[in-house]
Design a protein around this motif. Structure first.
Motif, PDB file in Angstrom:
ATOM      1  N   GLU A  71       0.829  -1.202   0.000  1.00 54.64           N
ATOM      2  CA  GLU A  71       0.000   0.000   0.000  1.00 54.64           C
ATOM      3  C   GLU A  71       0.862   1.251   0.000  1.00 54.64           C
ATOM      4  OE1 GLU A  71      -2.268  -2.847   2.946  1.00 54.64           O
ATOM      5  OE2 GLU A  71      -0.200  -2.272   2.550  1.00 54.64           O
ATOM      6  N   SER A  72       0.310   2.314  -0.543  1.00 52.01           N
ATOM      7  CA  SER A  72       0.966   3.620  -0.506  1.00 52.01           C
ATOM      8  C   SER A  72      -0.096   4.698  -0.591  1.00 52.01           C
ATOM      9  CB  SER A  72       1.968   3.767  -1.654  1.00 52.01           C
ATOM     10  OG  SER A  72       1.320   3.644  -2.907  1.00 52.01           O
ATOM     11  N   GLY A  73       0.308   5.925  -0.293  1.00 51.79           N
ATOM     12  CA  GLY A  73      -0.597   7.059  -0.429  1.00 51.79           C
ATOM     13  C   GLY A  73      -1.176   7.581   0.869  1.00 51.79           C
ATOM     14  N   GLY A  74      -0.889   6.911   1.976  1.00 50.36           N
ATOM     15  CA  GLY A  74      -1.398   7.391   3.250  1.00 50.36           C
ATOM     16  C   GLY A  74      -0.643   8.623   3.733  1.00 50.36           C
ATOM     17  N   GLY A  75      -1.187   9.234   4.762  1.00 49.26           N
ATOM     18  CA  GLY A  75      -0.544  10.412   5.326  1.00 49.26           C
ATOM     19  C   GLY A  75      -1.554  11.306   6.000  1.00 49.26           C
ATOM     20  N   LEU A  76      -1.030  12.307   6.700  1.00 45.95           N
ATOM     21  CA  LEU A  76      -1.879  13.235   7.435  1.00 45.95           C
ATOM     22  C   LEU A  76      -2.678  14.124   6.482  1.00 45.95           C
ATOM     23  CD1 LEU A  76      -2.689  14.482  10.186  1.00 45.95           C
ATOM     24  CD2 LEU A  76      -0.730  16.023   9.917  1.00 45.95           C
ATOM     25  N   VAL A  77      -3.967  14.252   6.761  1.00 45.46           N
ATOM     26  CA  VAL A  77      -4.836  15.080   5.927  1.00 45.46           C
ATOM     27  C   VAL A  77      -5.823  15.801   6.843  1.00 45.46           C
ATOM     28  CG1 VAL A  77      -6.458  13.199   5.520  1.00 45.46           C
ATOM     29  CG2 VAL A  77      -6.332  15.089   3.891  1.00 45.46           C
ATOM     30  N   GLN A  78      -6.238  16.983   6.445  1.00 45.59           N
ATOM     31  CA  GLN A  78      -7.222  17.725   7.218  1.00 45.59           C
ATOM     32  C   GLN A  78      -8.628  17.258   6.884  1.00 45.59           C
ATOM     33  OE1 GLN A  78      -6.505  21.945   6.507  1.00 45.59           O
ATOM     34  NE2 GLN A  78      -5.325  22.074   8.408  1.00 45.59           N
ATOM     35  N   ALA A  79      -9.516  17.405   7.838  1.00 45.32           N
ATOM     36  CA  ALA A  79     -10.910  17.076   7.601  1.00 45.32           C
ATOM     37  C   ALA A  79     -11.417  17.845   6.384  1.00 45.32           C
ATOM     38  CB  ALA A  79     -11.752  17.407   8.827  1.00 45.32           C
ATOM     39  N   GLY A  80     -12.169  17.135   5.543  1.00 41.93           N
ATOM     40  CA  GLY A  80     -12.663  17.722   4.311  1.00 41.93           C
ATOM     41  C   GLY A  80     -11.756  17.504   3.120  1.00 41.93           C
ATOM     42  N   GLY A  81     -10.546  17.037   3.382  1.00 42.84           N
ATOM     43  CA  GLY A  81      -9.588  16.810   2.320  1.00 42.84           C
ATOM     44  C   GLY A  81      -9.749  15.461   1.644  1.00 42.84           C
ATOM     45  N   SER A  82      -8.828  15.184   0.719  1.00 50.45           N
ATOM     46  CA  SER A  82      -8.876  13.959  -0.078  1.00 50.45           C
ATOM     47  C   SER A  82      -7.521  13.265  -0.080  1.00 50.45           C
ATOM     48  CB  SER A  82      -9.268  14.274  -1.530  1.00 50.45           C
ATOM     49  OG  SER A  82     -10.553  14.841  -1.604  1.00 50.45           O
ATOM     50  N   LEU A  83      -7.569  11.958  -0.260  1.00 46.02           N
ATOM     51  CA  LEU A  83      -6.374  11.142  -0.446  1.00 46.02           C
ATOM     52  C   LEU A  83      -6.707  10.018  -1.395  1.00 46.02           C
ATOM     53  CD1 LEU A  83      -4.721  10.449   3.058  1.00 46.02           C
ATOM     54  CD2 LEU A  83      -3.736  11.758   1.177  1.00 46.02           C
ATOM     55  N   ARG A  84      -5.707   9.533  -2.120  1.00 49.40           N
ATOM     56  CA  ARG A  84      -5.882   8.326  -2.914  1.00 49.40           C
ATOM     57  C   ARG A  84      -4.863   7.292  -2.473  1.00 49.40           C
ATOM     58  NH1 ARG A  84      -5.480   6.954  -9.386  1.00 49.40           N
ATOM     59  NH2 ARG A  84      -3.246   7.155  -8.977  1.00 49.40           N
ATOM     60  N   LEU A  85      -5.371   6.181  -2.004  1.00 47.78           N
ATOM     61  CA  LEU A  85      -4.508   5.057  -1.631  1.00 47.78           C
ATOM     62  C   LEU A  85      -4.334   4.132  -2.827  1.00 47.78           C
ATOM     63  CD1 LEU A  85      -5.973   4.109   1.875  1.00 47.78           C
ATOM     64  CD2 LEU A  85      -4.255   5.820   1.304  1.00 47.78           C
ATOM     65  N   SER A  86      -3.149   3.554  -2.912  1.00 51.97           N
ATOM     66  CA  SER A  86      -2.852   2.568  -3.956  1.00 51.97           C
ATOM     67  C   SER A  86      -2.355   1.288  -3.313  1.00 51.97           C
ATOM     68  CB  SER A  86      -1.779   3.101  -4.903  1.00 51.97           C
ATOM     69  OG  SER A  86      -2.174   4.291  -5.547  1.00 51.97           O
ATOM     70  N   CYS A  87      -2.619   0.188  -3.977  1.00 51.31           N
ATOM     71  CA  CYS A  87      -2.140  -1.115  -3.511  1.00 51.31           C
ATOM     72  C   CYS A  87      -1.647  -1.880  -4.733  1.00 51.31           C
ATOM     73  CB  CYS A  87      -3.241  -1.877  -2.811  1.00 51.31           C
ATOM     74  SG  CYS A  87      -2.811  -3.600  -2.398  1.00 51.31           S
ATOM     75  N   ALA A  88      -0.347  -2.085  -4.790  1.00 53.67           N
ATOM     76  CA  ALA A  88       0.265  -2.808  -5.893  1.00 53.67           C
ATOM     77  C   ALA A  88       0.448  -4.273  -5.515  1.00 53.67           C
ATOM     78  CB  ALA A  88       1.609  -2.184  -6.249  1.00 53.67           C
ATOM     79  N   ALA A  89      -0.022  -5.148  -6.380  1.00 53.01           N
ATOM     80  CA  ALA A  89       0.036  -6.583  -6.111  1.00 53.01           C
ATOM     81  C   ALA A  89       1.073  -7.266  -6.996  1.00 53.01           C
ATOM     82  CB  ALA A  89      -1.333  -7.215  -6.353  1.00 53.01           C
TER      83      ALA A  89
END
Length: 120
Positions: free
Chosen positions: A6-24
């Motif tokens: 997995e990748s793409g995690g991290g601190l974000v403020q409420a209301g924000g966006s993130l995209r997580l990825s998972c490479a298999a």
């Protein structure tokens, strides 16, 4: 041997966006159901979203309309687009690969997890 990263995690403020990825790797990715799960501190791991090999999706009620799961079979990657994040979404997010086309459980392969802290 199946590996999920997995990748793409991290601190974000409420209301924000993130995209997580998972490479298999180590499997015929396109024929397996995939999923995202999360575990908040002091709580059990819970379903976030799943996607079958055919692209059918399922979401937890708490994330419907905010999160979107998708997959790119050519890249052997599954994604989780997270919008309108809330402090209650704070958790370690885990990728899972099922052993069948339509179901992640039972006995899926798991990634190592990526942390998503959401600040208020």
């Amino acid at each position: 041997q199946v590996q999920l990263v997995e990748s793409g995690g991290g601190l974000v403020q409420a209301g924000g966006s993130l995209r997580l990825s998972c490479a298999a790797s180590g499997s015929i990715f396109s024929i397996n159901a995939m999923g995202w799960y999360r575990q908040a501190p002091g709580k059990q791991r819970e379903l976030v979203a799943t996607i079958t090999s055919g692209g059918n999706t399922n979401y937890a009620d708490s994330v419907k309309g905010r999160f979107t799961i998708s997959r790119d079979n050519d890249k052997k990657t599954v994604y989780l687009q997270m919008n309108s994040l809330k402090p209650g979404d704070t958790a370690v997010y885990y990728c899972a690969q099922g052993r069948t086309s339509n179901y992640v459980h039972p006995n899926p392969y798991w990634g190592q997890g990526t942390q998503v802290p959401v600040s208020s």
